[in-house]
Write an enzyme that holds these catalytic residues in place. Structure first.
Site, mmCIF file in Angstrom:
data_model
loop_
_atom_site.group_PDB
_atom_site.id
_atom_site.type_symbol
_atom_site.label_atom_id
_atom_site.label_comp_id
_atom_site.label_asym_id
_atom_site.label_seq_id
_atom_site.Cartn_x
_atom_site.Cartn_y
_atom_site.Cartn_z
ATOM 1 N N CYS A 79 6.503 -0.786 -5.749
ATOM 2 C CA CYS A 79 5.697 -0.658 -4.527
ATOM 3 C C CYS A 79 5.096 -1.988 -4.084
ATOM 4 C CB CYS A 79 4.623 0.401 -4.696
ATOM 5 S SG CYS A 79 3.362 0.015 -5.917
ATOM 6 N N HIS A 131 -0.662 2.160 -6.846
ATOM 7 C CA HIS A 131 0.343 2.318 -5.789
ATOM 8 C C HIS A 131 -0.169 1.730 -4.482
ATOM 9 C CE1 HIS A 131 3.947 3.911 -3.949
ATOM 10 N NE2 HIS A 131 3.218 4.343 -2.928
ATOM 11 N N HIS A 143 6.970 2.853 2.038
ATOM 12 C CA HIS A 143 6.719 2.419 0.665
ATOM 13 C C HIS A 143 7.927 2.724 -0.200
ATOM 14 C CE1 HIS A 143 4.990 6.670 -0.513
ATOM 15 N NE2 HIS A 143 5.952 6.760 0.364
#
Length: 203
Positions: A79, A131, A143
């Site tokens: 990510c 994240h 993402h």
């Protein structure tokens, strides 16, 4: 006498028409030399930095997820390597890990999100950010997560990333540079010295 008069009239008429023809020819050729009015078209400079960041990110839709992917690698992302890469391509330097990236820029509440903002979540419920996503507008995130999914667009409201939301950051300022006083590299160094972890191995 009449014949001469008629000839003179015809001569004057012919000369008059010839003069008109020459004038029209000059006018027409002159107009051909005038520059054409430019047709306005959208250029790269007309689009915002956020638009360019999002467009760059969408070029990698479907690229595989790889935890700990090296910075700059484009055949696999986690990510934060994904967000770092797409922002870098548009002139904005971010640290490597999601935790470090959450310290850059200015805080933004969920109800004030704008395209290009970074959204941070604690999906493990362990008190640490793990994240990061890019908010792209219309309630959606760009993402990457999980092997088998990779770079994708997800709805934000009601999602895991919404329920585990920690903070959002605006890193695109009016001049297109990282907002917030500290440089990304110095923030990364401070984060590493404070937690003793290697940014390259973090999400």
């Amino acid at each position: 006498m009449n014949n001469n008069t008629n000839l003179n009239r015809k001569s004057r008429i012919v000369k008059t028409f010839m003069g008109i023809g020459v004038c029209l020819s000059v006018a027409f050729s002159g107009s051909m030399l005038l520059p054409a009015h430019p047709v306005h078209a959208a250029s790269v400079s007309d689009s915002s930095v956020a638009d360019r960041v999002i467009a760059t990110g969408k070029q990698f839709l479907g690229v595989r997820y790889q935890f700990g992917a090296p910075s700059g690698r484009t055949d696999g992302f986690d990510c934060s390597s994904f967000t770092q890469y797409v922002f870098k391509q548009n002139g904005i330097d971010l640290p490597r890990s999601s935790r470090e990236q959450s310290q850059v820029g200015t805080p933004v509440s969920k109800d004030q999100l704008q395209p290009g903002d970074l959204v941070f979540s604690d999906t493990n419920h362990d008190g640490d950010i793990n994240h990061v996503s890019i908010y792209i507008g219309n309630g959606q995130l760009l993402h990457t997560y999980r092997v088998g999914i990779g770079v994708t667009v997800s709805d934000f409201a009601g999602s895991t990333w919404d329920h585990t939301f920690v903070t959002a950051r605006r890193v695109i300022s009016d001049n297109g540079q990282t907002s917030g006083g500290q440089t990304a590299s110095s923030q990364a160094s401070n984060e590493q010295s404070s937690n003793g972890q290697n940014a390259g191995s973090q999400e």
